[in-house]
Design a protein around this motif. Sequence first.
Motif, PDB file in Angstrom:
ATOM      1  N   TYR A 107     -30.718   3.271   1.221  1.00  0.00           N
ATOM      2  CA  TYR A 107     -29.477   2.966   0.517  1.00  0.00           C
ATOM      3  C   TYR A 107     -28.355   2.687   1.510  1.00  0.00           C
ATOM      4  CZ  TYR A 107     -32.062   4.430  -3.583  1.00  0.00           C
ATOM      5  OH  TYR A 107     -33.005   4.524  -4.575  1.00  0.00           O
ATOM      6  N   GLY A 108     -28.412   3.307   2.673  1.00  0.00           N
ATOM      7  CA  GLY A 108     -27.439   2.989   3.710  1.00  0.00           C
ATOM      8  C   GLY A 108     -27.589   1.560   4.193  1.00  0.00           C
ATOM      9  N   GLN A 109     -28.829   1.115   4.387  1.00  0.00           N
ATOM     10  CA  GLN A 109     -29.070  -0.278   4.788  1.00  0.00           C
ATOM     11  C   GLN A 109     -28.639  -1.246   3.696  1.00  0.00           C
ATOM     12  OE1 GLN A 109     -33.261   0.269   5.622  1.00  0.00           O
ATOM     13  NE2 GLN A 109     -32.936   0.075   7.842  1.00  0.00           N
ATOM     14  N   LEU A 110     -28.823  -0.856   2.439  1.00  0.00           N
ATOM     15  CA  LEU A 110     -28.373  -1.704   1.330  1.00  0.00           C
ATOM     16  C   LEU A 110     -26.873  -1.923   1.417  1.00  0.00           C
ATOM     17  CD1 LEU A 110     -28.810  -3.161  -1.383  1.00  0.00           C
ATOM     18  CD2 LEU A 110     -28.616  -0.925  -2.509  1.00  0.00           C
ATOM     19  N   ALA A 111     -26.118  -0.865   1.689  1.00  0.00           N
ATOM     20  CA  ALA A 111     -24.666  -1.008   1.832  1.00  0.00           C
ATOM     21  C   ALA A 111     -24.322  -1.931   2.997  1.00  0.00           C
ATOM     22  CB  ALA A 111     -24.023   0.365   2.023  1.00  0.00           C
ATOM     23  N   ASP A 112     -25.052  -1.807   4.096  1.00  0.00           N
ATOM     24  CA  ASP A 112     -24.819  -2.677   5.253  1.00  0.00           C
ATOM     25  C   ASP A 112     -25.064  -4.141   4.889  1.00  0.00           C
ATOM     26  OD1 ASP A 112     -24.287  -0.429   6.795  1.00  0.00           O
ATOM     27  OD2 ASP A 112     -26.309  -0.360   7.680  1.00  0.00           O
ATOM     28  N   ILE A 113     -26.135  -4.387   4.126  1.00  0.00           N
ATOM     29  CA  ILE A 113     -26.477  -5.761   3.732  1.00  0.00           C
ATOM     30  C   ILE A 113     -25.385  -6.347   2.839  1.00  0.00           C
ATOM     31  CG2 ILE A 113     -28.081  -7.132   2.329  1.00  0.00           C
ATOM     32  CD1 ILE A 113     -30.300  -5.181   3.357  1.00  0.00           C
ATOM     33  N   VAL A 114     -24.894  -5.547   1.888  1.00  0.00           N
ATOM     34  CA  VAL A 114     -23.838  -6.031   0.999  1.00  0.00           C
ATOM     35  C   VAL A 114     -22.592  -6.386   1.808  1.00  0.00           C
ATOM     36  CG1 VAL A 114     -22.296  -5.415  -0.909  1.00  0.00           C
ATOM     37  CG2 VAL A 114     -24.721  -4.802  -1.020  1.00  0.00           C
ATOM     38  N   GLU A 115     -22.252  -5.552   2.779  1.00  0.00           N
ATOM     39  CA  GLU A 115     -21.091  -5.853   3.629  1.00  0.00           C
ATOM     40  C   GLU A 115     -21.319  -7.140   4.421  1.00  0.00           C
ATOM     41  OE1 GLU A 115     -18.907  -1.597   4.556  1.00  0.00           O
ATOM     42  OE2 GLU A 115     -20.422  -2.324   5.993  1.00  0.00           O
ATOM     43  N   LYS A 116     -22.510  -7.310   4.954  1.00  0.00           N
ATOM     44  CA  LYS A 116     -22.810  -8.490   5.773  1.00  0.00           C
ATOM     45  C   LYS A 116     -22.726  -9.767   4.949  1.00  0.00           C
ATOM     46  CE  LYS A 116     -26.499 -10.529   8.612  1.00  0.00           C
ATOM     47  NZ  LYS A 116     -27.875 -10.315   9.150  1.00  0.00           N
ATOM     48  N   VAL A 117     -23.308  -9.745   3.759  1.00  0.00           N
ATOM     49  CA  VAL A 117     -23.364 -10.961   2.943  1.00  0.00           C
ATOM     50  C   VAL A 117     -22.000 -11.288   2.343  1.00  0.00           C
ATOM     51  CG1 VAL A 117     -24.378 -12.008   0.879  1.00  0.00           C
ATOM     52  CG2 VAL A 117     -25.819 -10.696   2.446  1.00  0.00           C
ATOM     53  N   THR A 118     -21.275 -10.274   1.879  1.00  0.00           N
ATOM     54  CA  THR A 118     -19.981 -10.525   1.236  1.00  0.00           C
ATOM     55  C   THR A 118     -18.854 -10.690   2.239  1.00  0.00           C
ATOM     56  OG1 THR A 118     -19.479  -8.152   1.013  1.00  0.00           O
ATOM     57  CG2 THR A 118     -20.689  -9.227  -0.809  1.00  0.00           C
ATOM     58  N   GLY A 119     -19.063 -10.185   3.464  1.00  0.00           N
ATOM     59  CA  GLY A 119     -18.013 -10.251   4.463  1.00  0.00           C
ATOM     60  C   GLY A 119     -16.873  -9.295   4.205  1.00  0.00           C
ATOM     61  N   ARG A 120     -17.102  -8.289   3.363  1.00  0.00           N
ATOM     62  CA  ARG A 120     -16.060  -7.313   3.032  1.00  0.00           C
ATOM     63  C   ARG A 120     -16.611  -5.903   3.184  1.00  0.00           C
ATOM     64  NH1 ARG A 120     -16.344 -10.422  -1.603  1.00  0.00           N
ATOM     65  NH2 ARG A 120     -16.991  -8.580  -2.786  1.00  0.00           N
ATOM     66  N   PRO A 121     -15.793  -4.956   3.608  1.00  0.00           N
ATOM     67  CA  PRO A 121     -16.248  -3.561   3.636  1.00  0.00           C
ATOM     68  C   PRO A 121     -16.457  -3.048   2.216  1.00  0.00           C
ATOM     69  CG  PRO A 121     -13.904  -3.665   4.096  1.00  0.00           C
ATOM     70  CD  PRO A 121     -14.402  -5.089   4.084  1.00  0.00           C
ATOM     71  N   VAL A 122     -17.428  -2.151   2.031  1.00  0.00           N
ATOM     72  CA  VAL A 122     -17.671  -1.582   0.718  1.00  0.00           C
ATOM     73  C   VAL A 122     -17.347  -0.093   0.725  1.00  0.00           C
ATOM     74  CG1 VAL A 122     -19.498  -3.248   0.191  1.00  0.00           C
ATOM     75  CG2 VAL A 122     -20.104  -1.035   1.204  1.00  0.00           C
ATOM     76  N   GLU A 123     -16.986   0.387  -0.421  1.00  0.00           N
ATOM     77  CA  GLU A 123     -16.819   1.829  -0.604  1.00  0.00           C
ATOM     78  C   GLU A 123     -18.214   2.422  -0.817  1.00  0.00           C
ATOM     79  OE1 GLU A 123     -15.076   4.964  -3.917  1.00  0.00           O
ATOM     80  OE2 GLU A 123     -14.290   2.908  -3.861  1.00  0.00           O
ATOM     81  N   ARG A 124     -18.530   3.464  -0.061  1.00  0.00           N
ATOM     82  CA  ARG A 124     -19.852   4.089  -0.168  1.00  0.00           C
ATOM     83  C   ARG A 124     -19.721   5.427  -0.894  1.00  0.00           C
ATOM     84  NH1 ARG A 124     -23.350   2.116   4.957  1.00  0.00           N
ATOM     85  NH2 ARG A 124     -22.124   0.243   5.443  1.00  0.00           N
ATOM     86  N   GLU A 125     -20.428   5.521  -2.006  1.00  0.00           N
ATOM     87  CA  GLU A 125     -20.378   6.727  -2.829  1.00  0.00           C
ATOM     88  C   GLU A 125     -21.787   7.319  -2.924  1.00  0.00           C
ATOM     89  OE1 GLU A 125     -19.399   8.106  -7.447  1.00  0.00           O
ATOM     90  OE2 GLU A 125     -18.959   6.062  -6.785  1.00  0.00           O
ATOM     91  N   LEU A 126     -21.962   8.519  -2.423  1.00  0.00           N
ATOM     92  CA  LEU A 126     -23.271   9.171  -2.459  1.00  0.00           C
ATOM     93  C   LEU A 126     -23.401  10.007  -3.723  1.00  0.00           C
ATOM     94  CD1 LEU A 126     -25.955   9.761  -1.020  1.00  0.00           C
ATOM     95  CD2 LEU A 126     -24.842  11.751   0.037  1.00  0.00           C
TER      96      LEU A 126
END
Length: 304
Positions: free
Chosen positions: A226-245
């Motif tokens: 799930y951490g890698q998923l957040a990294d991928i979303v940031e990479k593709v969208t070009g925006r930082p994401v809020e990470r909620e565990l």
Amino acid sequence: MDQSTSIAAAGGILVLGAGELGMAILRHLAPRCRDAGIALSALVSPRSLADDHGELRAMDVTLLPFDLAADDSSGLVALLRHFDTVVGCTGFVAGPGTQRRPTRAVLDAGVRRYIPWQFGVDYDVVGKGSGQPVFDEQFEVRGMLRGQHATEWIIVSTGMFTSFLFEPAFGLVDLRAGIVRGLGSWDTRVTVTTPDDIGRCTAAILFEAPPIADRVIYLASDTVSYGQLADIVEKVTGRPVERELLSDARLRADRAANPDDGMAAYRIAFARGDGMWWDKEKTYNAARGIPMVDVEAWLRMHPA
């Protein structure tokens, strides 16, 4: 007599269902069957016959109307007796018994080869008592198949559909709000595969020589934490994401507060890790060099 001749002589291949996965498998099976002279059929709901099935007809797929939820088992057994190979693509939509009933009918009909609807997680690892009734039923189907020797079977384990990672109701990724949620821990992993990749690989599996029989085959378009998923979303969208565990305790509390929420149950299941992922380098598609669409490529193809 080679594999293709055997299938053709015995009545061809029947795909149970023509939904998202069924269509993907049919699209990849159709050219192989046409080249080998094998009849290809699809079981569809009688209500859907009024729909436009132009794509299926263009692929020379024969449509067979049958209501799996309502019609009696003897009718299904009689229908299945005409086929060499049956591929289950019915999903879970018909409720309890959806998986056991067609499997029992396949065995009673003496079908030579069967791929059941097991296009999901590793039910051998998950076992029974996971809190997911459909998982319990899938585990029971494996016992039914292993308890007999007349029908060859192939189980194709795929993880969840890649699109489900981004399903709003599942609640993992909210692209518009820029939120990615982890289940259990950020290191928990999940295997995902696209329906088209499943269709491509399933068609290849059915035409393997020598034939595959009585085995679990693993596919993976991708395996990510799930951490890698957040990294991928940031990479593709070009925006930082809020990470909620979403911790295990939080997930259990959500389920207790919403006992009828199927998605809350799924979030608990996919927080467990075990049985929900496998190394994509050890899969059938990796061994055969079959190209797959990983999570990053899928997201680029489906921007918000």
